[in-house]
Design an enzyme around this catalytic site. Structure first.
Site, short mmCIF file in Angstrom:
data_model
loop_
_atom_site.label_atom_id
_atom_site.label_comp_id
_atom_site.label_asym_id
_atom_site.label_seq_id
_atom_site.Cartn_x
_atom_site.Cartn_y
_atom_site.Cartn_z
N HIS A 139 -0.44 -0.08 -10.24
CA HIS A 139 -1.13 -0.77 -9.66
C HIS A 139 -1.49 -2.28 -10.30
CE1 HIS A 139 -3.66 -0.85 -5.74
NE2 HIS A 139 -3.41 -2.17 -6.13
N ARG A 181 0.81 -1.13 0.01
CA ARG A 181 0.05 0.06 0.03
C ARG A 181 0.88 1.05 -0.17
NH1 ARG A 181 -3.31 -2.52 -1.85
NH2 ARG A 181 -5.32 -3.10 -1.36
#
Length: 306
Positions: A269, A221
């Protein structure tokens, strides 16, 4: 059993066939009276009007099955009292292993040190994997899979987690030993979730503990790293490179300094994706377990956030 597909409408055509094939006894619905559903299959972005989903009316629901591995966008919902399960499936784990292994090998072998410009650069030979220290932050399902793959290639792998729970074949250090874990990390792989304890975990003092020239691979993250501290550590030459797949703001703004820093590689991502064909059987198994009153797979501790 009646199950609400509580995910953005654009995902219906992709997910509905796989879910119904994996769980044919399920009636998968896109809407209906909340108290008529036995379970929810959830993904962020629902409802699509931007409102926060109120779980209170879902009085019959025995489980909320997330389609994402990350659950930080749902665990803070105060109306969620039903059991929540995150998605851990073979395809997701395989994708993460391939991403982390590929970039770790690129960093280990120095693949970017050989521009095709006619200059013969044979003065530096990389060590064998057994001579390279790799630390993996986060030893959940994904961290264990990545660590096992790195060990199989011969790397000296150290794992780190708050609990320090043992993992076969890897030395796992507990929370208080984070400085030691960082000092060992010529390559640092982060697979940590977003929790209050992990935010800004890699600040300036901790980044300074990494060996000079260390490479960071962050596929966990974006909130883990203090961005300004990371850029300073890179620009000063203390850190060699950062491969970043996750960010505080996504998509990463076009004017963000990460895009133009030669010591940063941005990937959008894509390290690991939830694939319906491998994830649907996991969701189906949890739905059946919920209906039978059996222990659920990958249940989230709502107080810890993962």
């Amino acid at each position: 059993m009646r199950v609400l597909f509580a995910a953005p409408a654009r995902q219906w055509d992709e997910w509905a066939p796989a879910l119904t094939a994996a769980c044919p006894e399920m009636e998968l619905c896109r809407d209906g009276a909340p108290d008529s559903f036995d379970a929810l299959i959830y993904a962020p972005g629902y409802p699509e009007d931007g409102a926060t989903l109120d779980f209170t009316p879902f009085t019959r629901a025995r489980v909320v099955q997330s389609l994402w591995a990350g659950v930080e966008r749902i665990v803070t919902n105060p109306t969620l009292t039903q059991p929540l399960c995150r998605m851990v499936d073979p395809g997701l784990a395989q994708g993460m292993v391939e991403y982390c292994l590929g970039w770790a090998m690129r960093a280990h072998l120095g693949m970017d040190n050989y521009p095709q410009d006619g200059v013969w650069r044979n003065g530096v030979v990389p060590p064998l994997a057994s001579g390279r220290g790799v630390t993996v932050l986060g030893m959940g399902e994904l961290g264990r899979a990545v660590s096992a793959a790195l060990v199989a290639l011969g790397f000296r792998v150290t794992g780190w987690s708050q609990s320090g729970r043992p993992v076969d074949g890897v030395e796992v250090l507990p929370g208080r030993a984070l400085p030691d874990a960082l000092r060992r990390a010529e390559i640092l792989v982060s697979l940590l979730p977003d929790t209050p304890e992990t935010r800004n975990l890699l600040d300036a003092p901790r980044l300074s503990l990494l060996p000079k020239g260390a490479v960071i691979i962050n596929a966990g993250r974006g909130t883990l790293i203090d961005e300004d501290a990371l850029l300073h550590a890179l620009d000063s030459g203390h850190l060699g490179h950062a491969i970043l797949d996750v960010f505080r703001q996504e998509p990463l703004p076009a004017d963000h300094p990460f895009w133009v820093n030669p010591r940063v590689t941005v990937t959008p991502h894509i390290a690991a994706d939830t694939r319906p064909e491998t994830a649907a059987p996991v969701a189906a198994e949890n739905l059946r377990r919920a209906m039978r009153g059996e222990p659920l797979l990958h249940r989230v501790d709502l107080t810890r956030g993962y």
